[in-house]
Design an enzyme around this catalytic site. Structure first.
Site, PDB file in Angstrom:
ATOM      1  N   HIS A  56      22.456  93.298  54.769  1.00 24.90           N
ATOM      2  CA  HIS A  56      23.640  94.124  54.523  1.00 24.90           C
ATOM      3  C   HIS A  56      23.189  95.578  54.654  1.00 24.90           C
ATOM      4  O   HIS A  56      22.040  95.898  54.345  1.00 24.90           O
ATOM      5  CB  HIS A  56      24.154  93.953  53.094  1.00 24.90           C
ATOM      6  CG  HIS A  56      24.618  92.589  52.739  1.00 24.90           C
ATOM      7  ND1 HIS A  56      23.785  91.614  52.284  1.00 24.90           N
ATOM      8  CD2 HIS A  56      25.854  92.043  52.762  1.00 24.90           C
ATOM      9  CE1 HIS A  56      24.484  90.514  52.039  1.00 24.90           C
ATOM     10  NE2 HIS A  56      25.732  90.741  52.334  1.00 24.90           N
ATOM     11  N   ASP A  59      21.344  96.585  51.597  1.00 20.03           N
ATOM     12  CA  ASP A  59      20.054  95.952  51.290  1.00 20.03           C
ATOM     13  C   ASP A  59      18.939  96.870  51.781  1.00 20.03           C
ATOM     14  O   ASP A  59      17.815  96.838  51.280  1.00 20.03           O
ATOM     15  CB  ASP A  59      19.886  94.614  52.026  1.00 20.03           C
ATOM     16  CG  ASP A  59      20.921  93.577  51.620  1.00 20.03           C
ATOM     17  OD1 ASP A  59      21.496  93.715  50.531  1.00 20.03           O
ATOM     18  OD2 ASP A  59      21.141  92.645  52.416  1.00 20.03           O
ATOM     19  N   MET A  90      21.101  89.690  62.962  1.00 16.40           N
ATOM     20  CA  MET A  90      22.441  89.839  62.368  1.00 16.40           C
ATOM     21  C   MET A  90      22.435  90.918  61.295  1.00 16.40           C
ATOM     22  O   MET A  90      21.455  91.066  60.576  1.00 16.40           O
ATOM     23  CB  MET A  90      22.840  88.470  61.770  1.00 16.40           C
ATOM     24  CG  MET A  90      24.107  88.436  60.951  1.00 16.40           C
ATOM     25  SD  MET A  90      23.916  88.877  59.214  1.00 16.40           S
ATOM     26  CE  MET A  90      23.920  87.265  58.426  1.00 16.40           C
ATOM     27  N   GLU A 183      32.975  84.642  57.901  1.00 18.03           N
ATOM     28  CA  GLU A 183      32.438  83.659  56.945  1.00 18.03           C
ATOM     29  C   GLU A 183      33.445  83.387  55.832  1.00 18.03           C
ATOM     30  O   GLU A 183      33.793  84.275  55.065  1.00 18.03           O
ATOM     31  CB  GLU A 183      31.118  84.184  56.367  1.00 18.03           C
ATOM     32  CG  GLU A 183      30.519  83.265  55.319  1.00 18.03           C
ATOM     33  CD  GLU A 183      29.183  83.773  54.779  1.00 18.03           C
ATOM     34  OE1 GLU A 183      28.578  84.683  55.390  1.00 18.03           O
ATOM     35  OE2 GLU A 183      28.759  83.258  53.733  1.00 18.03           O
ATOM     36  N   LYS A 185      34.946  81.439  52.354  1.00 13.37           N
ATOM     37  CA  LYS A 185      34.527  80.915  51.051  1.00 13.37           C
ATOM     38  C   LYS A 185      35.798  80.722  50.223  1.00 13.37           C
ATOM     39  O   LYS A 185      36.685  81.572  50.278  1.00 13.37           O
ATOM     40  CB  LYS A 185      33.574  81.905  50.358  1.00 13.37           C
ATOM     41  CG  LYS A 185      32.905  81.356  49.108  1.00 13.37           C
ATOM     42  CD  LYS A 185      31.920  82.354  48.510  1.00 13.37           C
ATOM     43  CE  LYS A 185      31.162  81.726  47.354  1.00 13.37           C
ATOM     44  NZ  LYS A 185      30.281  82.707  46.666  1.00 13.37           N
ATOM     45  N   GLU A 219      29.182  78.297  56.089  1.00 18.90           N
ATOM     46  CA  GLU A 219      28.069  78.178  55.133  1.00 18.90           C
ATOM     47  C   GLU A 219      28.174  76.846  54.396  1.00 18.90           C
ATOM     48  O   GLU A 219      29.228  76.509  53.855  1.00 18.90           O
ATOM     49  CB  GLU A 219      28.081  79.337  54.138  1.00 18.90           C
ATOM     50  CG  GLU A 219      27.048  79.119  53.022  1.00 18.90           C
ATOM     51  CD  GLU A 219      26.820  80.316  52.124  1.00 18.90           C
ATOM     52  OE1 GLU A 219      26.733  81.437  52.642  1.00 18.90           O
ATOM     53  OE2 GLU A 219      26.720  80.105  50.907  1.00 18.90           O
ATOM     54  N   HIS A 222      29.558  76.977  50.808  1.00 17.70           N
ATOM     55  CA  HIS A 222      30.976  77.329  50.689  1.00 17.70           C
ATOM     56  C   HIS A 222      31.862  76.132  51.038  1.00 17.70           C
ATOM     57  O   HIS A 222      32.975  76.023  50.534  1.00 17.70           O
ATOM     58  CB  HIS A 222      31.300  78.516  51.602  1.00 17.70           C
ATOM     59  CG  HIS A 222      30.531  79.754  51.235  1.00 17.70           C
ATOM     60  ND1 HIS A 222      30.628  80.921  51.936  1.00 17.70           N
ATOM     61  CD2 HIS A 222      29.645  79.993  50.236  1.00 17.70           C
ATOM     62  CE1 HIS A 222      29.840  81.837  51.386  1.00 17.70           C
ATOM     63  NE2 HIS A 222      29.227  81.288  50.356  1.00 17.70           N
ATOM     64  N   ASP A 247      25.144  79.683  58.105  1.00 18.81           N
ATOM     65  CA  ASP A 247      24.428  79.941  56.853  1.00 18.81           C
ATOM     66  C   ASP A 247      24.039  78.603  56.235  1.00 18.81           C
ATOM     67  O   ASP A 247      24.900  77.831  55.781  1.00 18.81           O
ATOM     68  CB  ASP A 247      25.310  80.736  55.871  1.00 18.81           C
ATOM     69  CG  ASP A 247      25.262  82.232  56.146  1.00 18.81           C
ATOM     70  OD1 ASP A 247      24.583  82.649  57.110  1.00 18.81           O
ATOM     71  OD2 ASP A 247      25.901  82.983  55.384  1.00 18.81           O
ATOM     72  N   ASP A 257      28.394  79.002  42.093  1.00 22.90           N
ATOM     73  CA  ASP A 257      27.760  79.324  43.381  1.00 22.90           C
ATOM     74  C   ASP A 257      26.229  79.221  43.255  1.00 22.90           C
ATOM     75  O   ASP A 257      25.599  80.048  42.619  1.00 22.90           O
ATOM     76  CB  ASP A 257      28.168  80.756  43.743  1.00 22.90           C
ATOM     77  CG  ASP A 257      27.751  81.161  45.135  1.00 22.90           C
ATOM     78  OD1 ASP A 257      26.963  80.443  45.764  1.00 22.90           O
ATOM     79  OD2 ASP A 257      28.220  82.213  45.577  1.00 22.90           O
ATOM     80  N   ASP A 259      23.689  78.478  45.890  1.00 22.87           N
ATOM     81  CA  ASP A 259      22.810  78.980  46.965  1.00 22.87           C
ATOM     82  C   ASP A 259      21.415  78.340  46.903  1.00 22.87           C
ATOM     83  O   ASP A 259      20.382  79.016  46.890  1.00 22.87           O
ATOM     84  CB  ASP A 259      22.677  80.513  46.909  1.00 22.87           C
ATOM     85  CG  ASP A 259      23.939  81.204  47.413  1.00 22.87           C
ATOM     86  OD1 ASP A 259      24.716  80.583  48.163  1.00 22.87           O
ATOM     87  OD2 ASP A 259      24.132  82.379  47.052  1.00 22.87           O
ATOM     88  N   ASP A 289      20.829  81.243  53.849  1.00 24.08           N
ATOM     89  CA  ASP A 289      21.478  82.144  52.899  1.00 24.08           C
ATOM     90  C   ASP A 289      21.371  81.512  51.517  1.00 24.08           C
ATOM     91  O   ASP A 289      22.323  80.924  51.010  1.00 24.08           O
ATOM     92  CB  ASP A 289      22.943  82.358  53.308  1.00 24.08           C
ATOM     93  CG  ASP A 289      23.606  83.401  52.427  1.00 24.08           C
ATOM     94  OD1 ASP A 289      22.893  84.038  51.632  1.00 24.08           O
ATOM     95  OD2 ASP A 289      24.827  83.568  52.524  1.00 24.08           O
TER      96      ASP A 289
HETATM   97  C1  GLT Z   1      26.572  86.944  49.663  1.00 26.64           C
HETATM   98  C2  GLT Z   1      27.361  85.717  49.994  1.00 26.64           C
HETATM   99  C3  GLT Z   1      26.934  85.114  51.257  1.00 26.64           C
HETATM  100  C4  GLT Z   1      27.231  85.979  52.437  1.00 26.64           C
HETATM  101  C5  GLT Z   1      26.473  87.234  52.442  1.00 26.64           C
HETATM  102  C6  GLT Z   1      26.933  88.088  53.574  1.00 26.64           C
HETATM  103  S1  GLT Z   1      26.502  88.060  50.943  1.00 26.64           S
HETATM  104  O1  GLT Z   1      25.266  86.594  49.342  1.00 26.64           O
HETATM  105  O2  GLT Z   1      27.228  84.787  48.927  1.00 26.64           O
HETATM  106  O3  GLT Z   1      27.476  83.857  51.448  1.00 26.64           O
HETATM  107  O4  GLT Z   1      26.818  85.296  53.594  1.00 26.64           O
HETATM  108  O5  GLT Z   1      27.770  89.105  53.176  1.00 26.64           O
HETATM  109 MN    MN Z   2      26.639  83.217  53.368  1.00 29.52          MN
HETATM  110 MN    MN Z   3      27.195  81.930  49.657  1.00 28.92          MN
END
Ligand code: GLT
Ligand code: MN
Ligand code: MN
Length: 388
Positions: A56, A59, A90, A183, A185, A219, A222, A247, A257, A259, A289
């Site tokens: 980002h 970041d 990216m 993306e 979610k 993702e 998501h 992702d 969430d 991850d 991600d």
């Molecule tokens: C954040 C989010 C991710 C996105 C990122 C891109 S930021 O961590 O949860 O799924 O891909 O903005």
């Molecule tokens: Mn993501």
């Molecule tokens: Mn995410």
């Protein structure tokens, strides 16, 4: 002997600065890991064998950096990526951390917030262009609501379209050559997010001024949050040429969430996904991600990153095994054979319609055909569990 599951550049494994740089903060607890500078993260990624690093805007460049600081930071980072052999495939824009975006960025009611969001996205595109990025991910984490009294959802969609159209033109005007990857979610951080699924974005893209420049970034987490099937989402995107980025991570349905490390929660779902990507020849970045458990320090972060790539490569090997397995192939090749002669559907013609109308269907035979999916799935399980 060479490790068959060691990452190599041609695998195109990438990590965001925010992923391996994640400090383990959660809604209930403070950070548990030290802050790594972007250049330290590049060094770590080289050490674990990654190919690319994504970011980002903030970041890398603090939101309050002066133009001179921004230039110095971006130049030094570009040099570090060169020295350590990492690509920047990216970039994306942080349109969710700053309180200004608490009620949305591109979809906010306040025109000043929308202007700030577009300005910030242009700045992220400038940074990415300097670093050689050609993919712009857009994740609208704040583009949603808790109460729908705030605005009409169709108005929000129109505002999103205006922003994406503007940014496509900006890329063209500057000659940046970006491909945009949207993306989805379903929720979190907002109660509900306007574009909850990859399918929603696939419906939105044809309404844009430059649909050819815009695709999706599905993702795993998501999709799993809502209990849906990632491989199906990816398949639909791929079939219309819109899988611009992906992702990879993991998530258990019904949890916050998470991850998680790729393949760690649902290795079978991860297997079908990897098999699909490899079967169709997806050649974009494989971006992880995700982040390490909060129990981990820097060693654990490396274990996490290595684990994501290793699991991908193990599943890729399993997919090749599946494709070569004679018993599996016998079962699969039988599936496309008609049980008895039938006219093809194909493209419409009056002749074809007449043939289908006069087709003498044996419903009982169709309904009693045994498909052997229990056997097929168990053979898959045997491969996955390492006994085949
Ligand atoms: C954040 C989010 C991710 C996105 C990122 C891109 S930021 O961590 O949860 O799924 O891909 O903005
Ligand atoms: Mn993501
Ligand atoms: Mn995410």
């Amino acid at each position: 002997m060479d490790d068959p599951f060691a990452p190599r550049p041609e695998h195109k494994f990438s990590f965001g600065l925010w992923t391996v740089g994640n400090r383990g903060r959660d809604p209930f607890g403070d950070p548990v890991r030290p802050r790594l500078s972007p250049i330290e993260i590049v060094e770590l990624l080289e050490e674990v064998g990654a190919w690319g690093v994504n970011l980002h805007d903030n970041d890398l460049v603090p939101i309050d950096a002066t133009p001179a600081e921004r230039d110095r930071i971006v130049t030094e980072f570009a040099q570090a990526c060169g020295t350590h052999g990492l690509k920047v495939p990216m970039v994306t824009t942080n349109l969710f951390t700053d309180p200004a975006f608490k009620d949305g960025a591109f979809t906010a009611n306040d025109p000043a917030v929308r202007a700030f969001a577009v300005q910030k996205a242009m700045g992220a595109m400038d940074i990415g262009a300097e670093l050689g990025a050609t993919i712009l991910v857009m994740w609208g984490g704040r583009e949603g609501t808790e109460t729908d009294g705030c605005r009409r959802p169709d108005v929000a969609v129109a505002r999103l379209r205006e922003a994406v159209n503007f940014l496509c033109e900006y890329s063209l005007a500057r000659g940046y050559g970006y491909r945009f990857a949207l993306e989805a979610k379903p929720n979190e951080p907002r109660g509900d997010i306007y574009m909850p699924t990859t399918g929603a974005y696939l419906g939105f893209i044809p309404t844009l001024d430059h649909p050819e420049m815009v695709g999706v970034n599905p993702e795993v987490a998501h999709v799993h949050m809502t209990g849906l099937n990632m491989t199906h989402a990816v398949g639909q995107a791929w079939e219309v040429g819109k899988l611009f980025h992906i992702d990879l991570n993991d998530q258990v349905i019904g949890r916050f969430d998470q991850d998680l490390r790729f393949g760690s929660a649902n290795p079978k779902a991860a297997f079908w996904l990897v098999k699909f990507l490899e079967d169709v020849g997806y050649d974009g970045p494989r971006h992880f991600d995700a982040h390490a458990y909060r129990t981990e320090g820097i060693d654990g972060v490396k274990d996490f990153a290595r684990g994501c790539m290793r699991t991908y490569l193990i599943l890729k090997d399993k997919a090749a095994r599946w494709n070569l397995d004679p018993e599996i192939q016998d079962l699969v090749s039988a599936l496309d054979h008609p049980s008895h002669p039938a006219p093809p559907v194909g493209r419409y013609s009056d002749k074809g319609a007449a043939a289908l109308r006069s087709y003498d269907v044996d419903r009982t035979a169709l309904g009693s055909r045994e498909l052997h999916y229990e056997r097929l799935d168990q053979l898959t399980t045997d491969i996955l569990l390492g006994v085949r």
